[in-house]
Design a protein around this motif. Structure first.
Motif, PDB file in Angstrom:
ATOM      1  N   PHE A   1       7.024  -3.068  -4.991  1.00  4.74           N
ATOM      2  CA  PHE A   1       7.265  -3.458  -3.602  1.00  4.74           C
ATOM      3  C   PHE A   1       8.118  -4.718  -3.513  1.00  4.74           C
ATOM      4  O   PHE A   1       9.019  -4.809  -2.678  1.00  4.74           O
ATOM      5  N   MET A   2       7.877  -5.683  -4.374  1.00  4.38           N
ATOM      6  CA  MET A   2       8.585  -6.968  -4.308  1.00  4.38           C
ATOM      7  C   MET A   2      10.082  -6.825  -4.599  1.00  4.38           C
ATOM      8  O   MET A   2      10.897  -7.467  -3.950  1.00  4.38           O
ATOM      9  N   THR A   3      10.428  -5.996  -5.562  1.00  3.08           N
ATOM     10  CA  THR A   3      11.844  -5.846  -5.926  1.00  3.08           C
ATOM     11  C   THR A   3      12.500  -4.658  -5.236  1.00  3.08           C
ATOM     12  O   THR A   3      13.711  -4.473  -5.365  1.00  3.08           O
ATOM     13  N   GLN A   4      11.684  -3.840  -4.538  1.00  2.00           N
ATOM     14  CA  GLN A   4      12.184  -2.636  -3.861  1.00  2.00           C
ATOM     15  C   GLN A   4      12.862  -1.689  -4.858  1.00  2.00           C
ATOM     16  O   GLN A   4      13.936  -1.147  -4.605  1.00  2.00           O
TER      17      GLN A   4
ATOM     18  N   ASN B   1       0.827  -1.198   0.000  1.00  3.96           N
ATOM     19  CA  ASN B   1       0.000   0.000   0.000  1.00  3.96           C
ATOM     20  C   ASN B   1       0.870   1.261   0.000  1.00  3.96           C
ATOM     21  O   ASN B   1       0.599   2.212  -0.726  1.00  3.96           O
ATOM     22  N   CYS B   2       1.926   1.263   0.812  1.00  4.84           N
ATOM     23  CA  CYS B   2       2.842   2.407   0.838  1.00  4.84           C
ATOM     24  C   CYS B   2       3.515   2.584  -0.522  1.00  4.84           C
ATOM     25  O   CYS B   2       3.707   3.706  -0.985  1.00  4.84           O
ATOM     26  N   ALA B   3       3.865   1.473  -1.159  1.00  4.51           N
ATOM     27  CA  ALA B   3       4.483   1.542  -2.488  1.00  4.51           C
ATOM     28  C   ALA B   3       3.535   2.210  -3.469  1.00  4.51           C
ATOM     29  O   ALA B   3       3.950   3.068  -4.260  1.00  4.51           O
ATOM     30  N   ASN B   4       2.259   1.870  -3.401  1.00  7.10           N
ATOM     31  CA  ASN B   4       1.258   2.476  -4.285  1.00  7.10           C
ATOM     32  C   ASN B   4       1.104   3.977  -4.008  1.00  7.10           C
ATOM     33  O   ASN B   4       1.039   4.782  -4.935  1.00  7.10           O
ATOM     34  N   LEU B   5       1.074   4.340  -2.742  1.00 15.35           N
ATOM     35  CA  LEU B   5       0.951   5.755  -2.378  1.00 15.35           C
ATOM     36  C   LEU B   5       2.186   6.545  -2.814  1.00 15.35           C
ATOM     37  O   LEU B   5       2.078   7.672  -3.296  1.00 15.35           O
ATOM     38  N   MET B   6       3.369   5.943  -2.668  1.00 19.75           N
ATOM     39  CA  MET B   6       4.600   6.612  -3.090  1.00 19.75           C
ATOM     40  C   MET B   6       4.649   6.756  -4.605  1.00 19.75           C
ATOM     41  O   MET B   6       5.111   7.769  -5.126  1.00 19.75           O
ATOM     42  N   GLU B   7       4.180   5.749  -5.306  1.00 18.64           N
ATOM     43  CA  GLU B   7       4.120   5.819  -6.772  1.00 18.64           C
ATOM     44  C   GLU B   7       3.241   6.984  -7.211  1.00 18.64           C
ATOM     45  O   GLU B   7       3.628   7.774  -8.081  1.00 18.64           O
TER      46      GLU B   7
END
Length: 72
Positions: A35-38, A13-19
């Motif tokens: 998120f999986m590969t950072q 979710n944080c990855a989506n918000l940062m995107e």
């Protein structure tokens, strides 16, 4: 031009918000956070200063997750 950066993100979710935050940053045409590969892939607008834009991307991402780190 596209560039890939290592990013520390704690959840999908944080990855989506940062995107979404990165996409709204001036000088960014598109951004993808995996998120999986950072990894964060950023496509820059023509003629922008990439380092300056990435500082703004980092500030935007830290509004989502204060301890966010992007290897610039």
């Amino acid at each position: 031009m596209k560039k890939t950066y290592n990013i520390e993100v704690d959840c999908a979710n944080c990855a989506n918000l940062m995107e979404n935050a990165a996409k709204k940053t001036a000088g960014v045409m598109n951004a993808v956070v995996n998120f999986m590969t950072q990894k964060m892939i950023v496509e820059f607008e023509e003629g922008v200063n990439e380092a300056k834009v990435m500082k703004n991307v980092l500030m935007a991402c830290r509004k989502v997750e204060p301890d966010c780190e992007i290897e610039i």
